[in-house]
Design a protein around this motif. Structure first.
Motif, PDB file in Angstrom:
ATOM      1  N   VAL A  85       0.842  -1.205   0.000  1.00 43.96           N
ATOM      2  CA  VAL A  85       0.000   0.000   0.000  1.00 43.96           C
ATOM      3  C   VAL A  85       0.876   1.253   0.000  1.00 43.96           C
ATOM      4  O   VAL A  85       0.641   2.195  -0.768  1.00 43.96           O
ATOM      5  N   ILE A  86       1.898   1.257   0.836  1.00 37.29           N
ATOM      6  CA  ILE A  86       2.714   2.479   0.974  1.00 37.29           C
ATOM      7  C   ILE A  86       3.455   2.816  -0.323  1.00 37.29           C
ATOM      8  O   ILE A  86       3.376   3.953  -0.781  1.00 37.29           O
ATOM      9  N   PRO A  87       4.156   1.856  -0.968  1.00 38.64           N
ATOM     10  CA  PRO A  87       4.778   2.213  -2.258  1.00 38.64           C
ATOM     11  C   PRO A  87       3.762   2.686  -3.299  1.00 38.64           C
ATOM     12  O   PRO A  87       4.008   3.659  -4.010  1.00 38.64           O
ATOM     13  N   THR A  88       2.611   2.010  -3.371  1.00 40.48           N
ATOM     14  CA  THR A  88       1.618   2.385  -4.375  1.00 40.48           C
ATOM     15  C   THR A  88       1.171   3.830  -4.185  1.00 40.48           C
ATOM     16  O   THR A  88       1.168   4.622  -5.126  1.00 40.48           O
ATOM     17  N   PHE A  89       0.813   4.180  -2.942  1.00 42.01           N
ATOM     18  CA  PHE A  89       0.258   5.516  -2.727  1.00 42.01           C
ATOM     19  C   PHE A  89       1.345   6.558  -2.448  1.00 42.01           C
ATOM     20  O   PHE A  89       1.045   7.703  -2.139  1.00 42.01           O
ATOM     21  N   ARG A 132       9.744  11.917   0.332  1.00 42.56           N
ATOM     22  CA  ARG A 132       9.767  12.560  -0.977  1.00 42.56           C
ATOM     23  C   ARG A 132       8.899  11.849  -2.014  1.00 42.56           C
ATOM     24  O   ARG A 132       9.095  12.022  -3.214  1.00 42.56           O
ATOM     25  N   GLY A 133       7.975  11.032  -1.532  1.00 46.02           N
ATOM     26  CA  GLY A 133       7.032  10.422  -2.473  1.00 46.02           C
ATOM     27  C   GLY A 133       5.887  11.377  -2.736  1.00 46.02           C
ATOM     28  O   GLY A 133       5.726  12.397  -2.066  1.00 46.02           O
ATOM     29  N   LYS A 134       5.094  11.020  -3.742  1.00 41.41           N
ATOM     30  CA  LYS A 134       3.901  11.817  -4.025  1.00 41.41           C
ATOM     31  C   LYS A 134       2.766  11.114  -3.287  1.00 41.41           C
ATOM     32  O   LYS A 134       2.183  10.164  -3.784  1.00 41.41           O
ATOM     33  N   LEU A 135       2.485  11.568  -2.068  1.00 41.72           N
ATOM     34  CA  LEU A 135       1.577  10.803  -1.214  1.00 41.72           C
ATOM     35  C   LEU A 135       0.124  11.072  -1.568  1.00 41.72           C
ATOM     36  O   LEU A 135      -0.276  12.219  -1.757  1.00 41.72           O
ATOM     37  N   THR A 156      -8.039   5.584   1.709  1.00 42.40           N
ATOM     38  CA  THR A 156      -8.358   4.912   2.967  1.00 42.40           C
ATOM     39  C   THR A 156      -7.250   3.943   3.338  1.00 42.40           C
ATOM     40  O   THR A 156      -6.809   3.892   4.494  1.00 42.40           O
ATOM     41  N   ALA A 157      -6.790   3.176   2.346  1.00 40.36           N
ATOM     42  CA  ALA A 157      -5.746   2.187   2.625  1.00 40.36           C
ATOM     43  C   ALA A 157      -4.484   2.869   3.147  1.00 40.36           C
ATOM     44  O   ALA A 157      -3.850   2.397   4.091  1.00 40.36           O
ATOM     45  N   MET A 158      -4.130   3.987   2.532  1.00 37.60           N
ATOM     46  CA  MET A 158      -2.919   4.696   2.944  1.00 37.60           C
ATOM     47  C   MET A 158      -3.101   5.309   4.328  1.00 37.60           C
ATOM     48  O   MET A 158      -2.171   5.319   5.140  1.00 37.60           O
ATOM     49  N   LEU A 159      -4.304   5.807   4.612  1.00 37.87           N
ATOM     50  CA  LEU A 159      -4.553   6.372   5.942  1.00 37.87           C
ATOM     51  C   LEU A 159      -4.364   5.306   7.014  1.00 37.87           C
ATOM     52  O   LEU A 159      -3.729   5.542   8.038  1.00 37.87           O
ATOM     53  N   PRO A 190      -6.594   0.232 -10.519  1.00 37.33           N
ATOM     54  CA  PRO A 190      -7.220   1.516 -10.177  1.00 37.33           C
ATOM     55  C   PRO A 190      -6.319   2.458  -9.379  1.00 37.33           C
ATOM     56  O   PRO A 190      -6.729   3.594  -9.132  1.00 37.33           O
ATOM     57  N   TRP A 191      -5.146   2.033  -8.930  1.00 33.68           N
ATOM     58  CA  TRP A 191      -4.318   2.941  -8.119  1.00 33.68           C
ATOM     59  C   TRP A 191      -2.897   3.047  -8.647  1.00 33.68           C
ATOM     60  O   TRP A 191      -1.980   3.221  -7.857  1.00 33.68           O
ATOM     61  N   ASP A 192      -2.695   2.926  -9.906  1.00 31.54           N
ATOM     62  CA  ASP A 192      -1.330   2.943 -10.437  1.00 31.54           C
ATOM     63  C   ASP A 192      -0.478   1.934  -9.659  1.00 31.54           C
ATOM     64  O   ASP A 192       0.550   2.272  -9.077  1.00 31.54           O
ATOM     65  N   GLY A 193      -0.946   0.687  -9.662  1.00 30.53           N
ATOM     66  CA  GLY A 193      -0.318  -0.362  -8.844  1.00 30.53           C
ATOM     67  C   GLY A 193       1.006  -0.821  -9.410  1.00 30.53           C
ATOM     68  O   GLY A 193       1.417  -0.413 -10.498  1.00 30.53           O
ATOM     69  N   ARG A 194       1.685  -1.656  -8.649  1.00 30.08           N
ATOM     70  CA  ARG A 194       3.043  -2.023  -9.015  1.00 30.08           C
ATOM     71  C   ARG A 194       3.244  -3.517  -9.207  1.00 30.08           C
ATOM     72  O   ARG A 194       4.187  -3.945  -9.866  1.00 30.08           O
TER      73      ARG A 194
END
Lengths: 689, 214
Positions: A309-313, A380-383, A387-390, A541-545
């Motif tokens: 979740v963290i890398p994706t978002f 320095r990511g684009k956060l 909900t998942a990231m929260l 749907p979330w620019d996944g990796r």
């Protein structure tokens, strides 16, 4: 011995209320009533809507790992509702003027079922369910290695949960806490069926979990896509592997301890009878030999979720993959070396305590490594705070506090002072709520589209996060405080007025948590209602990796039309950088998928009925069910026609269809990620080619 | 990206062309056996916990009951052990028969011999239990005896299920033929049987040898 064993009229949930009407028996009767009415309502709904057949053909008999995973999560959700309601009742009991409105016995039953349910029937099904849905998709497999065994695992867990639910309606659950230490749980001090409910429901789900562990481990070892070496495997698959190994080795001690307890109770054995050469401390020993690895069974999959979740978002590669893998492995190994810290006060030597204290503190190191990994991934990511990231960010703050109190408790000297206090209760809730529940909530919000094809509603998701987060702090920070003031755990009521303000805050917190749960129910409801506008048929749907996001949503039964060749840790990112929107197919060939079968369900249900027989000393029923299970397995062993074929043509058609959907779906920028414009295929427009 | 890339996928396409009912190549058999190995590891944990409990109970759990030294002799357990060791050897021959495509007759024959020795082992064990029992040394006497009956009894239950499993496999070999499926079942029974043998060596040493010498 009657044919109904030890079953009596008084065991029926409503009878005690009529005999001695009080608020306590009233609540018990109401709880039993809710179970009965709820079950009836489901039956009526299924009949009226004509859902019996689809339920049977698409869900109960399914061997599809995604559906099995979904059923696990539904089970966990139902049990979570009960667990939280129990918690609220207990909080209310402790703020009510002493001695409160519950009988002491009833309160003890509540904390025992609350603990048992939350660990075995909420946490475990949540993580096993999520692993089932996601892990095969991440490693490029078409199913679990042993799909039939997977169904048996599932329905055994459902059976175990059904027994705990049955204890609301017929008889009582035990009152010795989720750890059920003898001699209190021996036949002399706990003569009723409560402890047997505990023993047999855990036996069923424990066997199911062991089999799940075997399934996960073999799937990961044998079914990875070509080119996916262990060090190219997604972190969630790594944490699953470690969790699976823990399941294989750690569930057994629980089974051994409960078999011994059952023999003591019903066959007059003396494993735990101090006066007859038994050693009751061996129960604590065996129990925590299971119990401590169990903590990491619960927490590792959540660590895996955060690592995706963290890398994706954050729009960044995971920081320090290798260190995260080794930290996971280190935690898994160390988890077997710390169990004595659960009973520092048992009376062993200071040397032994010191060794286990140091081992316990050592676990903080790899865990700390992980927290830094996640923080540096965000750096320095684009956060984007979905909900998942929260939930992931909330986890990091909260979990570190829990970790610090854990290191405090790892010191045997402090443990002596804080043993069995509310400080301990606050500590482990502080680990498990962020470290398990938040992780699973993040994972469910994140991967939901894979199973159902639509996203979950973000507004209600975020509301649920804030309520959970605030609710957690309000509920458990006061317990740290009064724990240090000396309040012991598992007390039906307190008479010290100094505790009351803290308990009141805690009560408010419990209500906030209940609000969080309610928001989640609303979230699911709203999402189902608006599913058309939340559909993401193009997938990703979330620019996944990871590999799982290369598939359309919902993922078809066969998962992959062709199994991709893996050359990097983030194959989907690599493919997208090469301008691909669909993984390039290799050659299409006929594949085999497992046929549906009702056997898994039947075997487990017979086992459940048999366990019910053993609980109420209807030995004949136990024996009969044992034979019936044997016969069912024997019948299954003659069935060799267990696969169906999906032809190469069908796979090609499916690929073309997906390709068409992808090609006709407009690209969506990250800014529109949470809007209805998101039909899948979200891109970082600044990076996209 | 060659066609071989999908060979590692679930239900590999190399199964294609086989009779549908036997659509399990060698790959699948290997995986099933690997899974069974893992199960056995898990089972070994159970045995080791019972052994550890026994090791504690034989010192601290005597209570008013007999000590291992008073209870055990080496005679019958040695015969028992030999029976089980022979059965593991004959199971080896049975497996070799299967591997080198000997007639099914020979495979079944050696399996029968194996099961007979297994039954002898079990018979001696039950006889010993019976002898202890009529002397009043039941599991209800002390923690030590509880641990003894549970440990040896669990091993005995394993052997019993192994014998039933073997009998059923004989029926399946007759009715289903020597299919890949039946072969892997026999292989798994073999692993199970040999593991029980290894466990028994530990039990014999810990319970009887060290018990008598203590």
């Amino acid at each position: 011995m009657s044919i109904l064993g030890s079953l009596k009229w008084d065991d029926i949930f409503i009878v005690p209320f009529f005999k001695e009407p009080s608020l306590s028996t009233g609540i018990a009767a109401a709880a039993g009533g809710i179970v009965v009415l709820g079950a009836l309502a489901v039956l009526v709904l299924l009949t009226v809507k004509g859902w019996w057949k689809p339920l049977w053909t698409h869900w109960i008999t399914t061997l599809d790992h995604k559906k099995i995973g979904v059923i696990y999560i539904v089970l966990a959700a139902i049990m979570l509702i009960r667990g939280i309601l129990e918690a609220v009742v207990m909080r209310a009991q402790q703020v009510a003027p002493a001695p409160g409105f519950l009988s002491v016995e009833h309160h003890a039953e509540l904390f025992s079922t609350h603990g048992t349910i939350m660990i075995f029937f909420v946490a475990m099904p949540l993580l096993i369910g999520l692993i089932n849905v996601v892990m095969p998709l991440q490693i490029g497999a078409r199913d679990m290695e042993f799909p039939f065994m997977n169904a048996i695992s599932l329905w055994l867990s459902v059976g175990g949960a059904a027994l705990v639910m049955a204890s609301l309606v017929v008889g009582h659950f035990e009152t010795g806490g989720w750890t059920a230490y003898p001699p209190y749980t021996g036949i002399k001090l706990s003569p009723n069926e409560g402890v047997d409910y505990w023993i047999w429901s855990l036996m069923l789900t424990g066997i199911g979990t062991t089999l799940s562990g075997i399934n996960f481990a073999v799937t990961i070892y044998k079914q990875r896509a070509p080119g996916m070496t262990l060090m190219k495997m997604p972190i969630f698959a790594w944490t699953t592997l470690c969790t699976a190994i823990l399941m294989i080795y750690a569930m057994v001690p629980l089974a051994v301890a409960s078999v011994m307890l059952a023999l003591d109770r019903h066959a007059g054995f003396h494993f735990f009878t101090a006066t007859q050469g038994g050693n009751m401390m061996n129960f604590a020993n065996l129990f925590w030999l299971f119990g401590h690895p169990e903590v990491y069974i619960l927490i590792l999959p959540a660590f895996g979720v955060f690592s995706h979740v963290i890398p994706t978002f954050s729009g960044k590669k995971l920081y320090g993959y290798t260190s995260l893998v080794w930290a996971t492995v280190a935690i898994a190994v160390l988890s077997f070396t710390v169990w004595v810290h659960h009973f520092f006060t048992m009376g062993q030597t200071a040397h032994l305590n010191a060794i286990f204290g140091i081992a316990t503190m050592t676990i903080g190191v790899p865990t700390g490594v992980k927290v830094y990994n996640w923080m540096l991934t965000m750096w320095r990511g684009k956060l984007r705070f979905s909900t998942a990231m929260l939930f992931s960010a909330g986890f990091m703050f909260t979990f570190v506090i829990g970790g610090i109190t854990g290191v405090m408790l790892a010191n045997p000297v402090i443990s002596f002072a804080a043993h069995n206090s509310l400080f301990l209760v606050a500590h482990f809730h502080n680990m498990l709520i962020p470290g398990l529940l938040f992780g699973m909530f993040a994972g469910i919000n994140y991967w939901f589209p894979l199973a159902f094809g639509f996203r979950l509603d973000e507004t209600w998701g975020r509301r649920s996060f804030w309520l959970w987060m605030v609710g957690f702090y309000l509920t458990f920070m006061p317990l740290y405080a009064i724990g240090l003031m000396g309040a012991p755990r598992r007390m039906a009521f307190f008479t010290d007025p100094a505790y009351l303000p803290w308990l009141l805050v805690s009560m408010v917190g419990a209500l906030a948590v209940l609000g969080g749960l309610t928001s989640q129910v609303i979230q699911v409801w709203v999402s189902i209602k608006n599913r058309e506008s939340l559909m993401v048929p193009a997938g990703d749907p979330w620019d996944g990796r990871g590999l799982e996001w290369s598939l359309g949503c919902p993922v078809p039964e066969h998962d992959f039309t062709t199994i991709p060749n893996i050359t990097s840790r983030e194959p989907w990112v690599e493919a997208k950088e090469r301008g691909l929107r669909v993984m390039e197919p290799t050659e299409f060939v006929d594949i085999h998928l497992p046929k549906n079968t009702s056997m898994g369900f039947l075997v487990a249900m017979v086992a459940t009925v048999g366990a019910f027989g053993l609980i109420f000393e209807m030995w004949w029923l136990g024996a009969l069910c044992w034979i019936a299970m044997f016969v069912l397995v024997l019948i299954r062993s003659y069935d060799t026609d267990w696969e169906k074929t999906v032809t190469a043509e069908e796979l090609r058609a499916d690929y073309e269809r997906h390709k068409h959907v992808v090609e006709t779906t407009p690209k969506v920028s990250l800014d529109d990620e949470f809007t209805t414009k998101n039909r899948g295929l979200v891109f970082d427009m600044e990076k996209a080619v | 990206m060659s066609a071989t890339t999908t060979n590692l996928g679930a239900h590999a396409p190399s199964d294609q062309g086989h009779d549908h009912g036997h659509a399990h190549g060698h790959d699948k058999s290997g995986t099933v056996i690997f899974g069974f190995w893992i199960f056995l590891m898990s089972d070994l944990i159970a045995f080791s916990l019972f052994i550890a409990t026994y090791a504690d109970a034989e010192w601290h759990g005597i209570a008013s009951g007999p000590s291992p030294h008073q209870l055990f002799s080496l005679g019958l357990p040695t015969v028992e052990t030999m029976a089980l060791l022979i059965s593991t050897f004959t199971f080896g021959i049975c497996t070799l028969g299967m591997k080198y495509n000997a007639t099914m007759r020979r495979t079944i024959g050696w399996l029968v011999v194996t099961l007979i020795f297994g039954a002898i082992f079990l018979g001696i064990e039950l006889y010993e239990f019976h002898e202890f029992w009529i002397e009043g040394n039941t599991p209800q006497v002390s923690g030590f005896l509880s641990a003894y009956y549970a440990l040896v009894g669990m091993h005995g239950l394993h052997v019993t299920s192994g014998i039933i499993w073997g009998l059923l496999l004989i029926v399946q070999m007759k009715t289903m033929g020597m299919t890949e499926l039946v072969k892997t079942r026999l292989m798994r029974l073999g692993l199970f049987w040999h593991m029980l043998d290894i466990v028994w060596i530990a039990l014999f040493t810990k319970i009887y040898l060290m018990g008598v010498l203590s």
